[in-house]
Write an enzyme that holds these catalytic residues in place. Structure first.
Site, PDB file in Angstrom:
ATOM      1  N   THR A  36       0.846  -1.193   0.000  1.00 36.54           N
ATOM      2  CA  THR A  36       0.000   0.000   0.000  1.00 36.54           C
ATOM      3  C   THR A  36       0.884   1.246   0.000  1.00 36.54           C
ATOM      4  O   THR A  36       2.083   1.149  -0.272  1.00 36.54           O
ATOM      5  CB  THR A  36      -0.999  -0.042   1.187  1.00 36.54           C
ATOM      6  N   ASN A  37       0.325   2.426   0.257  1.00 38.23           N
ATOM      7  CA  ASN A  37       1.127   3.651   0.295  1.00 38.23           C
ATOM      8  C   ASN A  37       0.560   4.604   1.350  1.00 38.23           C
ATOM      9  O   ASN A  37      -0.452   4.303   1.981  1.00 38.23           O
ATOM     10  CB  ASN A  37       1.180   4.303  -1.094  1.00 38.23           C
ATOM     11  N   HIS A  38       1.196   5.756   1.513  1.00 39.93           N
ATOM     12  CA  HIS A  38       0.872   6.654   2.622  1.00 39.93           C
ATOM     13  C   HIS A  38      -0.227   7.670   2.314  1.00 39.93           C
ATOM     14  O   HIS A  38      -0.401   8.628   3.066  1.00 39.93           O
ATOM     15  CB  HIS A  38       2.122   7.398   3.076  1.00 39.93           C
TER      16      HIS A  38
END
Ligand code: C5P
Length: 216
Positions: A29-31
């Protein structure tokens, strides 16, 4: 009270990160916090639009009057967006969609083998570009993209706008905006550029919606 500039208009918005599963307990995933997209959804609803928000995994409350659909992966986001896109006046893609996903999702948790087994290699496959796909529909809604660039912001963002075939791109005027409550934006379309100076994301969202209203 917000001016009702979008009464009778349907808006579709993507927001947040995507989550690309590796196995039942792990993923990539990412921020992305989803805050900008949720603020835009709120501002659009305040302006009287009928808003659908396709949200990746985030812990944010649904803005009042907004219809929300939760998804995990880029493919799920794509599959939720595409059937709806043709019925919209505008599509605003704020989601930080993963470019790649694990080519295979393992049915069971990958186990660390006893004694010296090598680490697994995860083969990746490319995800669909949701925004570019919508922009290429025979009768696309008015498409707005977002761009986060680390250098030559305006130049790279405008190149991205043309490549994706969209009329308007919104560049994040750094520093990194992930998770912050404020941002600064640069709007780029065929006519030129307009900067929206640093402000909280809801104020920026309202200004962006005012700009969008002029174009619909
Ligand atoms: O190409 P890049 O990821 O930098 O483009 C960013 C824009 O494209 C954002 O508006 C993002 O929501 C959208 N996008 C998308 N589907 C992808 C990748 C990006 O809709 N697979």
């Amino acid at each position: 009270l917000a001016p009702k500039t979008l009464v009778g208009k349907k808006l579709l918005i993507t927001a947040g990160p995507t989550f690309e599963p590796i196995d039942p307990v792990r993923g990539i995933t990412n921020h992305s916090s989803g805050k900008m997209g949720f603020a835009i959804a709120r501002a659009a609803a305040e302006a009287g639009a009928e808003v659908t928000l396709i949200a990746g995994p985030v812990h944010l409350p649904t803005p009042r009057g907004v219809q929300r659909i939760n998804v995990q992966s880029a493919q799920q986001m794509h599959d939720a967006v595409l059937p709806m896109a043709v019925h919209q006046h505008a599509f605003i893609a704020t989601a930080a969609v993963a470019d790649w996903r694990p080519a295979q999702t393992h049915e069971h948790k990958l186990k660390k083998a006893e004694g010296g087994a090598t680490a697994p290699t995860i083969a990746m496959a490319e995800n669909p570009d949701i925004l570019a796909t919508v922009a290429r529909l025979p009768k696309p809604p008015y498409c707005v993209g977002f761009a986060a660039e680390s250098e030559k912001l305006a130049e790279h963002a405008d190149a991205k706008r043309r490549r994706k075939g969209i009329p308007l791109i919104v560049a994040n005027l750094g520093p990194a905006t992930f998770g912050r409550d404020d941002n600064a934006l640069l709007l780029i379309d065929e006519q030129g550029q307009r900067e929206l100076p640093r402000a909280d994301k809801l104020s920026l969202a309202r200004e962006l919606i005012a700009e969008l209203s002029k174009r619909l």
